[in-house]
Motif scaffolding. Structure first.
Motif, PDB file in Angstrom:
ATOM      1  N   ARG A   1       0.829  -1.220   0.000  1.00 22.64           N
ATOM      2  CA  ARG A   1       0.000   0.000   0.000  1.00 22.64           C
ATOM      3  C   ARG A   1       0.858   1.263   0.000  1.00 22.64           C
ATOM      4  O   ARG A   1       0.497   2.266  -0.611  1.00 22.64           O
ATOM      5  CB  ARG A   1      -0.918  -0.005   1.231  1.00 22.64           C
ATOM      6  N   ILE A   2       1.970   1.215   0.697  1.00 24.12           N
ATOM      7  CA  ILE A   2       2.878   2.361   0.680  1.00 24.12           C
ATOM      8  C   ILE A   2       3.420   2.596  -0.724  1.00 24.12           C
ATOM      9  O   ILE A   2       3.578   3.747  -1.163  1.00 24.12           O
ATOM     10  CB  ILE A   2       4.029   2.146   1.691  1.00 24.12           C
ATOM     11  N   THR A   3       3.672   1.508  -1.450  1.00 23.16           N
ATOM     12  CA  THR A   3       4.129   1.633  -2.838  1.00 23.16           C
ATOM     13  C   THR A   3       3.113   2.399  -3.668  1.00 23.16           C
ATOM     14  O   THR A   3       3.474   3.260  -4.484  1.00 23.16           O
ATOM     15  CB  THR A   3       4.355   0.230  -3.453  1.00 23.16           C
ATOM     16  N   VAL A   4       1.833   2.105  -3.473  1.00 20.29           N
ATOM     17  CA  VAL A   4       0.766   2.789  -4.205  1.00 20.29           C
ATOM     18  C   VAL A   4       0.791   4.283  -3.907  1.00 20.29           C
ATOM     19  O   VAL A   4       0.644   5.121  -4.812  1.00 20.29           O
ATOM     20  CB  VAL A   4      -0.606   2.191  -3.840  1.00 20.29           C
ATOM     21  N   ILE A   5       0.985   4.637  -2.638  1.00 21.92           N
ATOM     22  CA  ILE A   5       1.024   6.058  -2.261  1.00 21.92           C
ATOM     23  C   ILE A   5       2.148   6.779  -2.992  1.00 21.92           C
ATOM     24  O   ILE A   5       1.951   7.872  -3.539  1.00 21.92           O
ATOM     25  CB  ILE A   5       1.192   6.197  -0.733  1.00 21.92           C
ATOM     26  N   SER A 138      -4.863   8.514   3.749  1.00 21.87           N
ATOM     27  CA  SER A 138      -5.260   8.224   5.135  1.00 21.87           C
ATOM     28  C   SER A 138      -5.735   6.790   5.303  1.00 21.87           C
ATOM     29  O   SER A 138      -5.580   6.194   6.370  1.00 21.87           O
ATOM     30  CB  SER A 138      -6.355   9.206   5.580  1.00 21.87           C
ATOM     31  N   LYS A 139      -6.302   6.201   4.249  1.00 26.26           N
ATOM     32  CA  LYS A 139      -6.796   4.829   4.322  1.00 26.26           C
ATOM     33  C   LYS A 139      -5.686   3.803   4.107  1.00 26.26           C
ATOM     34  O   LYS A 139      -5.698   2.723   4.704  1.00 26.26           O
ATOM     35  CB  LYS A 139      -7.908   4.617   3.294  1.00 26.26           C
ATOM     36  N   LEU A 140      -4.741   4.115   3.234  1.00 29.92           N
ATOM     37  CA  LEU A 140      -3.715   3.141   2.870  1.00 29.92           C
ATOM     38  C   LEU A 140      -2.530   3.119   3.833  1.00 29.92           C
ATOM     39  O   LEU A 140      -1.913   2.084   4.038  1.00 29.92           O
ATOM     40  CB  LEU A 140      -3.196   3.415   1.458  1.00 29.92           C
ATOM     41  N   ALA A 141      -2.194   4.257   4.385  1.00 28.83           N
ATOM     42  CA  ALA A 141      -0.984   4.340   5.214  1.00 28.83           C
ATOM     43  C   ALA A 141      -1.150   3.556   6.510  1.00 28.83           C
ATOM     44  O   ALA A 141      -2.185   3.656   7.171  1.00 28.83           O
ATOM     45  CB  ALA A 141      -0.664   5.799   5.520  1.00 28.83           C
ATOM     46  N   PRO A 142      -0.140   2.771   6.909  1.00 24.78           N
ATOM     47  CA  PRO A 142      -0.169   2.120   8.230  1.00 24.78           C
ATOM     48  C   PRO A 142      -0.281   3.185   9.316  1.00 24.78           C
ATOM     49  O   PRO A 142       0.233   4.296   9.159  1.00 24.78           O
ATOM     50  CB  PRO A 142       1.177   1.398   8.298  1.00 24.78           C
ATOM     51  N   LEU A 143      -0.963   2.865  10.381  1.00 25.66           N
ATOM     52  CA  LEU A 143      -1.236   3.854  11.428  1.00 25.66           C
ATOM     53  C   LEU A 143       0.043   4.519  11.936  1.00 25.66           C
ATOM     54  O   LEU A 143       0.083   5.736  12.116  1.00 25.66           O
ATOM     55  CB  LEU A 143      -1.976   3.185  12.592  1.00 25.66           C
ATOM     56  N   ARG A 144       1.105   3.741  12.127  1.00 24.72           N
ATOM     57  CA  ARG A 144       2.348   4.294  12.675  1.00 24.72           C
ATOM     58  C   ARG A 144       3.061   5.208  11.678  1.00 24.72           C
ATOM     59  O   ARG A 144       3.970   5.962  12.062  1.00 24.72           O
ATOM     60  CB  ARG A 144       3.276   3.162  13.111  1.00 24.72           C
ATOM     61  N   LEU A 145       2.690   5.125  10.394  1.00 27.80           N
ATOM     62  CA  LEU A 145       3.347   5.926   9.357  1.00 27.80           C
ATOM     63  C   LEU A 145       2.388   6.928   8.704  1.00 27.80           C
ATOM     64  O   LEU A 145       2.746   7.550   7.702  1.00 27.80           O
ATOM     65  CB  LEU A 145       3.920   5.010   8.268  1.00 27.80           C
ATOM     66  N   SER A 146       1.202   7.081   9.255  1.00 29.31           N
ATOM     67  CA  SER A 146       0.194   7.914   8.593  1.00 29.31           C
ATOM     68  C   SER A 146       0.641   9.368   8.439  1.00 29.31           C
ATOM     69  O   SER A 146       0.464   9.976   7.374  1.00 29.31           O
ATOM     70  CB  SER A 146      -1.136   7.850   9.363  1.00 29.31           C
ATOM     71  N   SER A 147       1.254   9.931   9.476  1.00 27.08           N
ATOM     72  CA  SER A 147       1.720  11.320   9.397  1.00 27.08           C
ATOM     73  C   SER A 147       2.839  11.467   8.372  1.00 27.08           C
ATOM     74  O   SER A 147       2.880  12.436   7.600  1.00 27.08           O
ATOM     75  CB  SER A 147       2.193  11.795  10.767  1.00 27.08           C
ATOM     76  N   LEU A 148       3.743  10.497   8.352  1.00 29.80           N
ATOM     77  CA  LEU A 148       4.852  10.533   7.404  1.00 29.80           C
ATOM     78  C   LEU A 148       4.345  10.434   5.975  1.00 29.80           C
ATOM     79  O   LEU A 148       4.819  11.161   5.087  1.00 29.80           O
ATOM     80  CB  LEU A 148       5.826   9.386   7.697  1.00 29.80           C
ATOM     81  N   MET A 149       3.374   9.554   5.729  1.00 32.52           N
ATOM     82  CA  MET A 149       2.839   9.378   4.375  1.00 32.52           C
ATOM     83  C   MET A 149       2.059  10.617   3.926  1.00 32.52           C
ATOM     84  O   MET A 149       2.124  11.007   2.770  1.00 32.52           O
ATOM     85  CB  MET A 149       1.946   8.142   4.317  1.00 32.52           C
ATOM     86  N   SER A 215      -5.348  -1.143 -12.595  1.00 34.68           N
ATOM     87  CA  SER A 215      -5.726  -2.478 -12.097  1.00 34.68           C
ATOM     88  C   SER A 215      -4.623  -3.057 -11.211  1.00 34.68           C
ATOM     89  O   SER A 215      -4.894  -3.658 -10.157  1.00 34.68           O
ATOM     90  CB  SER A 215      -6.009  -3.425 -13.264  1.00 34.68           C
ATOM     91  N   TRP A 216      -3.373  -2.881 -11.621  1.00 28.95           N
ATOM     92  CA  TRP A 216      -2.245  -3.355 -10.824  1.00 28.95           C
ATOM     93  C   TRP A 216      -2.198  -2.626  -9.487  1.00 28.95           C
ATOM     94  O   TRP A 216      -1.965  -3.236  -8.439  1.00 28.95           O
ATOM     95  CB  TRP A 216      -0.949  -3.152 -11.592  1.00 28.95           C
ATOM     96  N   LEU A 217      -2.456  -1.319  -9.518  1.00 23.54           N
ATOM     97  CA  LEU A 217      -2.455  -0.535  -8.287  1.00 23.54           C
ATOM     98  C   LEU A 217      -3.595  -0.973  -7.371  1.00 23.54           C
ATOM     99  O   LEU A 217      -3.424  -1.031  -6.146  1.00 23.54           O
ATOM    100  CB  LEU A 217      -2.586   0.957  -8.611  1.00 23.54           C
ATOM    101  N   GLU A 218      -4.747  -1.286  -7.953  1.00 23.24           N
ATOM    102  CA  GLU A 218      -5.885  -1.750  -7.156  1.00 23.24           C
ATOM    103  C   GLU A 218      -5.533  -3.031  -6.408  1.00 23.24           C
ATOM    104  O   GLU A 218      -5.903  -3.205  -5.244  1.00 23.24           O
ATOM    105  CB  GLU A 218      -7.095  -1.972  -8.056  1.00 23.24           C
ATOM    106  N   ASN A 219      -4.821  -3.915  -7.076  1.00 18.79           N
ATOM    107  CA  ASN A 219      -4.405  -5.162  -6.431  1.00 18.79           C
ATOM    108  C   ASN A 219      -3.440  -4.893  -5.278  1.00 18.79           C
ATOM    109  O   ASN A 219      -3.488  -5.566  -4.245  1.00 18.79           O
ATOM    110  CB  ASN A 219      -3.756  -6.098  -7.447  1.00 18.79           C
ATOM    111  N   HIS A 222      -5.186  -3.845  -2.051  1.00 21.62           N
ATOM    112  CA  HIS A 222      -5.954  -4.897  -1.385  1.00 21.62           C
ATOM    113  C   HIS A 222      -7.454  -4.640  -1.540  1.00 21.62           C
ATOM    114  O   HIS A 222      -7.890  -3.523  -1.802  1.00 21.62           O
ATOM    115  CB  HIS A 222      -5.586  -5.058   0.079  1.00 21.62           C
ATOM    116  N   ASN A 223      -8.234  -5.655  -1.359  1.00 18.23           N
ATOM    117  CA  ASN A 223      -9.663  -5.612  -1.689  1.00 18.23           C
ATOM    118  C   ASN A 223     -10.448  -4.540  -0.953  1.00 18.23           C
ATOM    119  O   ASN A 223     -11.355  -3.947  -1.502  1.00 18.23           O
ATOM    120  CB  ASN A 223     -10.307  -6.978  -1.399  1.00 18.23           C
ATOM    121  N   ASP A 224     -10.109  -4.280   0.299  1.00 21.76           N
ATOM    122  CA  ASP A 224     -10.905  -3.321   1.066  1.00 21.76           C
ATOM    123  C   ASP A 224     -10.666  -1.888   0.643  1.00 21.76           C
ATOM    124  O   ASP A 224     -11.310  -0.967   1.129  1.00 21.76           O
ATOM    125  CB  ASP A 224     -10.635  -3.458   2.574  1.00 21.76           C
ATOM    126  N   HIS A 225      -9.738  -1.683  -0.299  1.00 23.90           N
ATOM    127  CA  HIS A 225      -9.478  -0.312  -0.779  1.00 23.90           C
ATOM    128  C   HIS A 225      -9.694  -0.190  -2.276  1.00 23.90           C
ATOM    129  O   HIS A 225      -9.363   0.836  -2.854  1.00 23.90           O
ATOM    130  CB  HIS A 225      -8.051   0.108  -0.437  1.00 23.90           C
TER     131      HIS A 225
END
Length: 231
Positions: A1-5, A138-149, A215-219, A222-225
Motif C-alpha cells: 500500500r505504501i508503494t501505491v502512495i 489516510s486509508k492506505l498508510a499504516p497507522l504508525r506511518l500515517s503522518s509521514l505518508m 488495475s495493478w495498483l488496485e491489487n 488490497h480488496n478493502d481499498h
C-alpha cells in the motif's frame, strides 16, 4: 500500500504542474491575449482566479451525487482511475485553450469564455483527484506511518508547484506573449499554441499510463481499498 502512495504521489506532480498554471502563465495569458471587456467594463486579469473556487462550490455537490449514483450501481471508478480521469480532464482543458489560440495573430485576443471553460474543466479534474488522494493516503498508510505518508503526499504537491513554476517560465516573452522561443526536453516552444500543447502531452500521457496501471495498483491496495473513495 505504501508503494501505491508513492506511485500516485509521483503522478500528482504532473496534475498540479499543469493545474497550477492558473496563477502563473494562464494569468499572463488572461492579461495579454484575452478579451476581458464585459458590458463596457474591462475585467482585471486577476478576477479569473475566482472561477476555480466558485466552480468548486457549485460542482462539489454534483460530483458527490455522481459518485454516489455510480457507487450504488457498483460502477464507481477506483481511486487510481478517478485520479487518471482528473489528469485527463486537465489535458482536455488545455485542448480547449489550444483550439482558441491556434493561428492567433500578433495582438489578437480570444474570448474570455475559452479561458473560463478551461478553468471549469480543470475544477472538475481537481474534484476527481485532490480529495480522493487525501482520503486514499489516510486509508492506505499504516497507522504508525500515517503522518509521514501524509507529509510525503504534500511534499509531492510542493514539488509539483516548483515544477509548475519551471513550466510557466516557458511561456514566450514579449508584451503580447508571442516573442522569443524556449524549449523543454527538446520540445521547441515558439508560440502559445505550442506552449499549451506541452501540457496536453504531459498530462494526457500521464493519464493514459496511470489508467493502464490502475488495475495493478488496485491489487496492491488490497480488496478493502479497491472501491472508489466518495468522501
Amino acid at each position: 500500500r505504501i508503494t501505491v502512495i508513492f506511485i500516485l504521489a509521483f503522478f500528482v506532480i504532473f496534475f498540479w504542474g499543469a493545474f497550477e498554471q492558473a496563477g502563473a502563465s494562464l494569468t499572463l495569458f488572461a492579461d495579454r491575449q484575452t478579451e476581458r471587456t464585459l458590458f463596457g467594463w474591462e475585467m482585471p486579469a486577476s478576477y479569473f482566479q475566482s472561477v476555480n473556487p466558485l466552480a468548486v462550490i457549485a460542482l462539489a455537490p454534483i460530483m458527490t451525487i455522481v459518485w454516489g449514483f455510480l457507487y450504488a450501481r457498483k460502477l464507481e471508478p477506483s481511486s487510481p482511475k478517478k485520479m487518471a480521469i482528473g489528469l485527463g480532464l486537465v489535458a482536455l482543458g488545455y485542448v480547449v485553450i489550444a483550439i482558441a489560440v491556434k493561428g492567433l495573430g500578433l495582438g489578437e485576443k480570444v474570448s474570455m469564455w475559452w479561458l473560463i471553460g478551461l478553468y471549469i474543466i480543470h475544477t472538475i479534474g481537481e474534484l476527481c483527484l485532490s480529495p480522493i488522494g487525501l482520503s486514499m493516503v489516510s486509508k492506505l498508510a499504516p497507522l504508525r506511518l500515517s503522518s509521514l505518508m501524509m507529509g510525503t503526499w504534500f511534499l509531492a504537491n510542493a514539488a509539483a508547484n516548483k515544477f509548475a513554476g519551471t513550466l510557466s517560465a516557458l511561456i514566450t516573452g514579449g508584451e503580447d506573449g508571442t516573442g522569443g522561443a524556449t524549449s523543454f526536453l527538446g520540445f521547441q516552444i515558439t508560440n502559445l499554441y505550442e506552449f499549451f500543447i506541452l501540457f496536453i502531452i504531459m498530462s494526457g500521457v500521464a493519464a493514459a499510463i496511470l489508467f493502464l496501471f490502475s488495475s495493478w495498483l488496485e491489487n496492491r491496495m488490497h480488496n478493502d481499498h479497491i472501491e472508489g473513495v466518495t468522501e
